[in-house]
Enzyme design. Structure first.
Site, mmCIF file in Angstrom:
data_model
loop_
_atom_site.group_PDB
_atom_site.id
_atom_site.type_symbol
_atom_site.label_atom_id
_atom_site.label_comp_id
_atom_site.label_asym_id
_atom_site.label_seq_id
_atom_site.Cartn_x
_atom_site.Cartn_y
_atom_site.Cartn_z
ATOM 1 C CD GLN A 128 30.273 52.530 -78.112
ATOM 2 O OE1 GLN A 128 29.234 52.388 -78.752
ATOM 3 N NE2 GLN A 128 31.316 51.740 -78.266
ATOM 4 N N GLY A 129 29.863 56.798 -75.242
ATOM 5 C CA GLY A 129 29.386 58.100 -75.682
ATOM 6 C C GLY A 129 29.946 58.425 -77.055
ATOM 7 C CB SER A 131 25.433 57.945 -81.479
ATOM 8 O OG SER A 131 25.813 56.774 -82.125
ATOM 9 C CB SER A 163 23.542 50.555 -74.141
ATOM 10 O OG SER A 163 22.952 50.576 -75.413
ATOM 11 C CD GLU A 246 32.723 41.028 -85.041
ATOM 12 O OE1 GLU A 246 32.890 39.818 -84.855
ATOM 13 O OE2 GLU A 246 32.320 41.536 -86.084
#
Lengths: 384, 315
Positions: A128-129, A131, A163, A246
């Site tokens: 995931q890019g 932040s 991550s 979610e």
């Protein structure tokens, strides 16, 4: 109010437990935390086993290749896999829980066909890019730029806290495509291949000593326009679809694990004599109440999602605020039980204690979560 | 699994809230503070509405509902600070003549304390025993809570420290008290939010300041966690679930009332604001059934059993 499971749900549980008992002994040994190729292979191997058994993408819609399971079935799955000591989703996390559901909801038929099956089969890893060094809690302030050049975007900037960057094939990337628009309106969502020229990954060492995430530098990286999911400049909304996917199940496995650890900590206290301290015993009792209640709150949120067919919404913030604190309390209490051994990194729970410090920061700091609860649930005004 | 209120349960809660709004509004609350004493007409109205007979079987003249419905009632009672020995009378329904209908007011001896002794018709010890008031040799306290008269039993009284009784009754008393605490937690959160939205300082509502906003957010977090624990304990009736519910509901009520007071600033410290009534009642309720240590010890001891370690999924 009903806490009992339906015959169908019990059957789902029984079949799952049977399968887990059969396959878990056949797993290879766990790789060491710093062995990224090993971790990737291990996590993807587990995903492939899930796929072959019909458990891959349990919570994904059927038309996206998932199982279309109910939130309660998903809860049972996470509970039983944790109880059985099955591997965690690991390197599959972003693909299965963020990027995949986003593509399923917002992607074209071609995009879904290209990217979803490899996620489910355990063939491709996503990271995931989102932040950036100057866009953390204020994510919409991100500055990584993308210019159109023919059929490509040319992307320059840097991302942080990514991550599994070292193990990933793809990155779900948020970029600024219109710097003149209000900050939420000039963002686009791109799928970027991690082997594209101009992508540099620099691992970041956490305070626990491991390299769980990385900085990703982007220097004129070319990403095909065809890799954009959703309309240009509509990336913020596209991303929110992901984040609200979610269904109250985010921490199911962890709460189960925390209850087990708490019992183990009590057992250790009994062995080493600290159990005789009533102050410590009462602290353990209070933690037990805490995790029992967090489990009930999970069941409540999952049932709510089941009823609405949608999302529990900000109920997740209520849960995360309390759970992240409880997890830190648990490992602080474990340290108290360990006494001097709590200073030995080789001792069980010591690394976990360090890792628990990230819980009140990652995925929305507790301060941001309190803003969300206060403004969206309680209706308090935004500050100036 | 469907751990949400059913439509009937929602309707029941709405009905009770309506009844209490009509029979015990804020004016009635403040009148009760000024003129202490049990309102017998209100007590009979509660009886007529099934407040006490709720869990009695229908063929015994009851409503035939269970603990999940009872906690909803007691949560509403807690919200409005309904005075009187509600828990003791509810638990006496079907055992003590007239308790179910609200004709008889029943209180009970809890440790060295007795709530509402003067107003009560019947005093019980534990589960089954009824005692004469004189036998208690109880002396009145200047009760901290203006809406809960308290007596202390004589130290040499044979009843001093009595907390025996059937385990399920003791557990039910703890759970219904936790439900009342939940009501206070929810209500004090609402009061704090209302005040934070209305009160302006430095040119904006104080609720726009994060220091205030975060207090309110934590109040809601504690309330919702306590709610999940209380409702679940009502479904399982498991003594350890009830112990957990009690701990979390006490925390939510006590800290919620304090934070509500803080958000109200100077007004929160006045007699005129209702905040202190919530805090004082929460303190009284938190003493019922002994100290929290017992609940904590019971939960800790369970961690050492096989059930605590693993074995089967958590129902």
């Amino acid at each position: 109010m009903d806490l009992s499971y339906t015959p169908e749900e019990e059957e789902f549980r029984a079949r799952l437990k049977e399968w887990l008992a059969k396959v878990l002994p056949t797993l290879p040994p766990k790789p060491s935390p710093d062995d990224w190729p090993g971790r990737r292979a291990y996590d993807l191997g587990w995903q492939r086993m899930l796929y072959d058994a019909g458990y891959a993408g349990l919570h994904w819609p059927v038309d996206a290749g998932g199982q279309g399971a109910t939130p309660t079935q998903h809860l049972i799955f996470l509970e039983e896999t944790e109880n059985a000591g099955a591997p965690y989703v690991g390197a599959g996390f972003v693909g299965l829980l963020h990027a995949g559901p986003t593509i399923a909801a917002e992607g074209t038929a071609a995009q879904r066909a290209r990217w979803l099956p490899p996620i489910l089969r355990g063939e491709e890893v996503w990271c995931q890019g989102f932040s950036e060094p100057d866009a953390g809690s204020d994510l919409a302030a991100l500055r990584t730029r993308a210019w159109r050049d023919g059929d490509d975007y040319v992307v320059s900037g840097s991302k942080i806290w990514t991550s599994h960057a070292e193990a990933a094939d793809w990155c779900e990337l948020l970029v600024r495509t219109d710097p003149t628009a209000p900050k939420h309106r000039g963002i686009s969502w791109l799928a970027m291949p991690m082997d594209a020229p101009g992508v540099t990954v620099r691992p970041l060492r956490t305070l626990a000593g491991s390299t769980e995430f990385a900085e990703v530098f982007l220097d004129e990286v070319r990403v095909p326009v065809a890799n954009r999911v959703g309309a240009e400049n509509d990336g913020w909304r596209v991303t929110m679809v992901t984040l609200s996917f979610e269904r109250g199940t985010a921490f199911v496995g962890e709460v189960v694990a925390c209850r087990r650890v708490l019992a183990e900590v009590a057992g250790e206290a009994r062995r080493n004599g600290r159990w005789d301290d009533p102050v410590l015993r009462r602290r353990l009792g209070r933690l037990s109440a805490e995790f029992r209640a967090l489990w009930r709150l999970t069941q409540w949120n999952v049932s709510e999602a089941e009823g609405t067919g949608g999302v529990p919404g900000t109920g997740g913030s209520v849960f995360k605020l309390r759970y992240s604190q409880a997890r830190q309390d648990l490992y602080d209490t474990a340290a108290e039980v360990l006494g001097p051994e709590a200073l030995d990194l080789g001792r069980e729970w010591v690394i976990d204690r360090l890792s628990s410090l990230s819980y009140t920061i990652a995925a929305g700091t507790s301060q941001i979560q309190r803003n969300i609860v206060a403004e969206r649930l309680l209706g308090l005004p935004k500050g100036r | 699994m469907r751990f949400q209120l059913t439509e009937d349960q929602r309707a029941l809660r709405a009905g009770v809230r309506e009844l209490l709004a009509a029979r015990f509004d804020r004016e009635a609350l403040r009148a009760a503070v000024d003129t202490p004493g049990l309102d017998r007409a209100l007590w009979r109205a509660l009886g007529a509405a099934g407040f006490f007979a709720l869990r009695l079987p229908e063929d015994e003249g009851g409503v035939g509902l269970g603990l999940p419905e009872a906690v909803l009632l007691f949560e509403e009672a807690g919200r409005v600070l309904l005075p009187g020995p509600l828990v003791a009378t509810h638990l006496a329904a079907g055992v003590v003549e007239g308790a179910a209908t609200g004709e008889t007011v029943v209180t009970s001896v809890d440790g060295s304390l007795v709530e509402w002794l003067d107003a009560a018709d019947v005093v019980r010890v534990g589960d089954a025993r009824t005692v004469e008031k004189d036998a208690l040799a109880a002396v009145p306290l200047r009760s901290l809570d203006p809406l809960t008269p308290l007596h202390r039993t004589a130290p040499d009284s044979a009843l001093h420290g009595a907390r025996d009784g059937a385990h399920d009754v003791v557990a039910a008393a703890a759970l219904l008290t936790a439900a009342e605490q939940l009501g206070t937690a929810a209500r004090t959160c609402e009061l704090a939010v209302q005040h934070a939205r209305a009160r302006e300082q430095f040119g904006q509502p104080i609720g726009a300041f994060q220091a205030v906003k975060h207090l309110c957010a934590e109040m809601l977090v504690r309330t919702e966690l306590a709610r999940a624990a209380v409702y679940a304990a009502a479904v399982t009736a498991d003594p350890l679930d009830i112990a957990a519910a009690r701990l979390l509901a006490d925390e939510a009520a006590l800290q919620g009332a304090r934070d509500c007071l803080q958000v109200h600033g100077g007004m929160g410290f006045t007699w005129e604001a209702d905040v202190h009534l919530h805090l004082k009642r929460a303190w009284v309720r938190s003493r019922r059934g002994g100290s929290a240590a017992g609940a904590e010890e019971a939960l800790a001891a369970d961690l050492l059993t096989a059930r605590g370690t693993s074995g089967g999924h958590m129902l």
